[in-house]
Scaffold this active site. Sequence first.
Site, PDB file in Angstrom:
ATOM      1  N   ASP A  45       1.013  -1.075  -0.066  1.00  0.00           N
ATOM      2  CA  ASP A  45       0.019   0.151  -0.062  1.00  0.00           C
ATOM      3  C   ASP A  45       0.875   1.341   0.064  1.00  0.00           C
ATOM      4  OD1 ASP A  45       0.754  -0.282   2.683  1.00  0.00           O
ATOM      5  OD2 ASP A  45      -0.955   0.284   3.462  1.00  0.00           O
ATOM      6  N   SER A  46       2.235   1.077  -0.066  1.00  0.00           N
ATOM      7  CA  SER A  46       2.934   2.207   0.115  1.00  0.00           C
ATOM      8  C   SER A  46       2.936   2.709  -1.568  1.00  0.00           C
ATOM      9  CB  SER A  46       4.583   1.784   0.111  1.00  0.00           C
ATOM     10  OG  SER A  46       4.807   0.807  -0.951  1.00  0.00           O
ATOM     11  N   ASP A  70      -1.271  -6.153  -0.355  1.00  0.00           N
ATOM     12  CA  ASP A  70      -1.709  -5.699   1.013  1.00  0.00           C
ATOM     13  C   ASP A  70      -2.969  -5.275   0.988  1.00  0.00           C
ATOM     14  OD1 ASP A  70       0.425  -5.093   2.670  1.00  0.00           O
ATOM     15  OD2 ASP A  70       1.161  -3.197   1.704  1.00  0.00           O
ATOM     16  N   LYS A  96      -1.301  -9.157   2.811  1.00  0.00           N
ATOM     17  CA  LYS A  96      -0.628  -8.982   3.952  1.00  0.00           C
ATOM     18  C   LYS A  96      -1.446  -7.925   4.734  1.00  0.00           C
ATOM     19  CE  LYS A  96       3.120  -6.155   3.609  1.00  0.00           C
ATOM     20  NZ  LYS A  96       2.797  -4.839   4.498  1.00  0.00           N
ATOM     21  N   GLU A 132      -1.155  -5.572   8.367  1.00  0.00           N
ATOM     22  CA  GLU A 132      -0.303  -5.257   9.308  1.00  0.00           C
ATOM     23  C   GLU A 132      -0.793  -5.191  10.881  1.00  0.00           C
ATOM     24  OE1 GLU A 132       0.358  -0.832   8.513  1.00  0.00           O
ATOM     25  OE2 GLU A 132       1.345  -1.185   6.620  1.00  0.00           O
ATOM     26  N   GLU A 173       9.506  -4.323   9.976  1.00  0.00           N
ATOM     27  CA  GLU A 173       9.788  -2.944   9.190  1.00  0.00           C
ATOM     28  C   GLU A 173      10.351  -2.023  10.399  1.00  0.00           C
ATOM     29  OE1 GLU A 173       7.039  -1.302   6.860  1.00  0.00           O
ATOM     30  OE2 GLU A 173       8.344   0.653   6.626  1.00  0.00           O
TER      31      GLU A 173
HETATM   32  O1  KIV Z   1       3.647  -1.217   1.793  1.00  0.00           O
HETATM   33  C1  KIV Z   1       4.727  -1.647   1.601  1.00  0.00           C
HETATM   34  O2  KIV Z   1       5.590  -1.287   0.627  1.00  0.00           O
HETATM   35  C2  KIV Z   1       5.192  -2.416   2.514  1.00  0.00           C
HETATM   36  C3  KIV Z   1       6.711  -2.904   2.642  1.00  0.00           C
HETATM   37  C4  KIV Z   1       7.468  -1.483   3.043  1.00  0.00           C
HETATM   38  C5  KIV Z   1       6.756  -3.948   3.414  1.00  0.00           C
HETATM   39  O3  KIV Z   1       4.604  -2.999   3.245  1.00  0.00           O
END
Ligand code: KIV
Length: 274
Positions: free
Chosen positions: A49-50, A88, A118, A120, A187
């Site tokens: 989600d970055s 994510d 994924k 968090e 992280e």
């Molecule tokens: O969203 C993302 O890019 C991430 C990575 C930094 C692990 O969760």
Amino acid sequence: MSAVVQTKRITVPEIRARKNAEPVVCLTCYHAHTARWLDDTVDLMLVGDSLGMVMHGMENTLGVTLDMMILHGKAVMRGSKRALVVVDMPFGTYEESPQIAFRNAHRIIQETGCTAVKLEGGARIAEQVHFLSERGIPVMGHIGLTPQKIQIFGGFKTQGRTLAEWPAIEADAKAIADAGAFAIVLEGMAEPLAAKITREIEVPTVGIGASAECDGQILVLEDMLGLNPQPPKFVREYAHMGPGIEAAVKAYAADVRERRFPGAENVYSMKKTG
Ligand code: KIV
């Protein structure tokens, strides 16, 4: 008769089996062309989600939606054949209940065709991890500096700097591993703590600004390619594509201004005679 070449994607059990073995090579990826370039080399591509910040210029990841993740997830799946693709789950799509998490994770899996999602968080979302894993959706965990909690942390701050913080973070890692996560991203975490967690849990850890002792590493692709003018301190740049793009665009602009551009007809006649 033409031979059919089938490329099999790396599987969840194959990543899971990399505990204390060959390090898992992971990178984020958000679009089809880059997926094609990464596919032969990386084991796991994360549609993180970055992308809200990297692709869409947002200040943080909190405004990223499920539809955005699905759009980019589809692109990465179209561009790859071999790497395991994880997408994510964005902020607000899984925290409330295991049932809501399942509904949204199911949409991601069904619409993108990716292998896993994924989430968090630690102990507080262990129930979700268990619920999804038991029902056929593989989950990658993510603890330490979890960007979706940026407002609680008050910024992108390394976690586990004091020994007093360690037990809660270790308990988070254990809770997520016990709940069925097949791997866990660590992280922005104090190095000795990340190394300790890696020794303590039975699933592979994937570090980012954590420790070289993790079972694998991940970076944001655009950071390691040198496209981010202000990358996080721990990032090693393997290319300097930002200045490269600038130079290419300047050369292009000079050609346009000097009218040094072949028309389609010229290209055609060059091909015919050349
Ligand atoms: O969203 C993302 O890019 C991430 C990575 C930094 C692990 O969760």
